[in-house]
Design a protein around this motif. Structure first.
Motif, mmCIF file in Angstrom:
data_model
loop_
_atom_site.group_PDB
_atom_site.id
_atom_site.type_symbol
_atom_site.label_atom_id
_atom_site.label_comp_id
_atom_site.label_asym_id
_atom_site.label_seq_id
_atom_site.Cartn_x
_atom_site.Cartn_y
_atom_site.Cartn_z
ATOM 1 N N ILE A 78 0.847 -1.192 0.000
ATOM 2 C CA ILE A 78 0.000 0.000 0.000
ATOM 3 C C ILE A 78 0.887 1.249 0.000
ATOM 4 N N PRO A 79 1.018 1.942 -1.142
ATOM 5 C CA PRO A 79 1.898 3.119 -1.210
ATOM 6 C C PRO A 79 1.628 4.165 -0.135
ATOM 7 N N PHE A 80 0.363 4.327 0.285
ATOM 8 C CA PHE A 80 0.024 5.332 1.298
ATOM 9 C C PHE A 80 0.864 5.162 2.557
ATOM 10 N N PHE A 81 1.101 3.915 2.953
ATOM 11 C CA PHE A 81 1.795 3.661 4.205
ATOM 12 C C PHE A 81 3.302 3.873 4.107
ATOM 13 N N ARG A 82 3.805 4.032 2.883
ATOM 14 C CA ARG A 82 5.225 4.344 2.739
ATOM 15 C C ARG A 82 5.521 5.772 3.182
ATOM 16 N N GLU A 83 4.467 6.593 3.295
ATOM 17 C CA GLU A 83 4.628 7.976 3.739
ATOM 18 C C GLU A 83 4.674 8.084 5.264
ATOM 19 N N ILE A 84 4.430 6.979 5.939
ATOM 20 C CA ILE A 84 4.320 6.999 7.401
ATOM 21 C C ILE A 84 5.619 6.524 8.046
ATOM 22 N N GLU A 85 6.040 7.219 9.094
ATOM 23 C CA GLU A 85 7.226 6.805 9.832
ATOM 24 C C GLU A 85 7.014 5.402 10.404
ATOM 25 N N PRO A 86 8.034 4.531 10.314
ATOM 26 C CA PRO A 86 7.891 3.146 10.793
ATOM 27 C C PRO A 86 7.346 3.031 12.218
ATOM 28 N N ALA A 87 7.799 3.898 13.119
ATOM 29 C CA ALA A 87 7.341 3.817 14.514
ATOM 30 C C ALA A 87 5.851 4.107 14.624
ATOM 31 N N LEU A 88 5.381 5.089 13.854
ATOM 32 C CA LEU A 88 3.959 5.424 13.865
ATOM 33 C C LEU A 88 3.138 4.298 13.241
ATOM 34 N N LEU A 89 3.653 3.724 12.172
ATOM 35 C CA LEU A 89 2.941 2.619 11.516
ATOM 36 C C LEU A 89 2.792 1.432 12.466
ATOM 37 N N GLU A 90 3.832 1.161 13.233
ATOM 38 C CA GLU A 90 3.772 0.046 14.180
ATOM 39 C C GLU A 90 2.674 0.254 15.222
ATOM 40 N N ARG A 91 2.380 1.521 15.553
ATOM 41 C CA ARG A 91 1.320 1.798 16.523
ATOM 42 C C ARG A 91 -0.072 1.713 15.891
ATOM 43 N N ILE A 92 -0.133 2.015 14.595
ATOM 44 C CA ILE A 92 -1.423 2.027 13.911
ATOM 45 C C ILE A 92 -1.871 0.632 13.490
ATOM 46 N N VAL A 93 -0.939 -0.198 13.043
ATOM 47 C CA VAL A 93 -1.280 -1.518 12.495
ATOM 48 C C VAL A 93 -2.162 -2.351 13.426
ATOM 49 N N PRO A 94 -1.903 -2.385 14.737
ATOM 50 C CA PRO A 94 -2.777 -3.184 15.617
ATOM 51 C C PRO A 94 -4.225 -2.700 15.651
ATOM 52 N N LEU A 95 -4.466 -1.454 15.217
ATOM 53 C CA LEU A 95 -5.822 -0.905 15.220
ATOM 54 C C LEU A 95 -6.582 -1.246 13.938
ATOM 55 N N MET A 96 -5.875 -1.759 12.937
ATOM 56 C CA MET A 96 -6.500 -2.098 11.664
ATOM 57 C C MET A 96 -7.055 -3.522 11.706
ATOM 58 N N PHE A 97 -7.985 -3.787 10.810
ATOM 59 C CA PHE A 97 -8.528 -5.134 10.721
ATOM 60 C C PHE A 97 -8.759 -5.493 9.254
#
Length: 225
Positions: A12-31
């Motif tokens: 997903i190209p959108f997530f390449r714009e996100i800092e890895p640390a922030l992405l790690e916090r967001i991923v558990p909230l996704m389903f």
């Protein structure tokens, strides 16, 4: 099912714009949502509470002008949709979303999406750029429907789809009716134009998959219509 942050960033190209640390916090909230072909994801007029990212498969976005179906976009792996209803509370879905094949979606709820934007303001500009590009396409579609003949609209749509998918072959099965919905025409007219393009060796259709055999000649034909 746990979502792999590295695979998410890769697909997903959108997530390449996100800092890895922030992405790690967001991923558990996704389903994850797994849908069969022809399933409705949401209907026009529904409350919008989630944004969707396409992990695999394809999605059709469409609306109705009175009783006539108008297809606004075919979205594929890596793209996202449903973001407009999340930008402002109280907005409803402006179109219907339906799967074109078996599809895997990653979903993120409004409150979590807003947290993501608040923690990285640059993403708001990235999202705005994407939304503005969709608006530009919609304006072009309105122009085409108003001023261009059916044959030209069909050729433009085929060229656009081939460019969108990065090759001469459109890797999504498209029926004559679906193409008619995209260009604002009746199925019978679309069938005649496609048959003529096949007879002239400009396209090839096998198992509802369209391949542009001579894109350059198709491009030039737009100047002749």
């Amino acid at each position: 099912m746990a979502i792999d942050a590295a695979k998410l960033r890769m697909s997903i190209p959108f997530f390449r714009e996100i800092e890895p640390a922030l992405l790690e916090r967001i991923v558990p909230l996704m389903f994850v949502k797994k849908l069969r072909k022809g399933e409705i994801i949401f209907l026009e007029g529904d409350d919008g509470d989630e944004i969707y990212f396409i992990g695999s498969g394809a999605v059709s976005i469409y609306t109705f002008d009175k009783a006539k179906k108008v297809t606004l976009a075919f979205l594929r792996e890596g793209e996202y949709f449903g973001e407009m209803a999340l930008l402002k509370p109280g907005l409803v879905r402006s179109a219907t979303a339906e799967t074109l094949m078996a599809t895997r979606l990653y979903a993120l709820r409004r409150v979590d999406f807003q947290t993501l934007i608040e923690q990285d303001r640059n993403l708001a500009f990235h999202l705005l750029d994407y939304t503005m590009e969709r608006l530009r396409r919609a304006n072009q579609q309105i122009y085409d429907l108003t001023f261009l003949n059916v044959r030209t609209r069909i050729i433009k749509r085929l060229l656009y789809l081939s460019e969108e998918y990065g090759g001469s072959r459109i890797p999504v099965k498209i029926t004559h009716q679906q193409l008619a919905d995209m260009v604002g025409a009746v199925r019978e007219t679309v069938s005649k134009v496609l048959q003529d393009l096949q007879d002239k060796g400009l396209i090839e259709i096998r198992d509802k998959m369209i391949r542009l055999t001579d894109p350059q000649t198709l491009e030039r034909s737009l100047l002749e219509d």
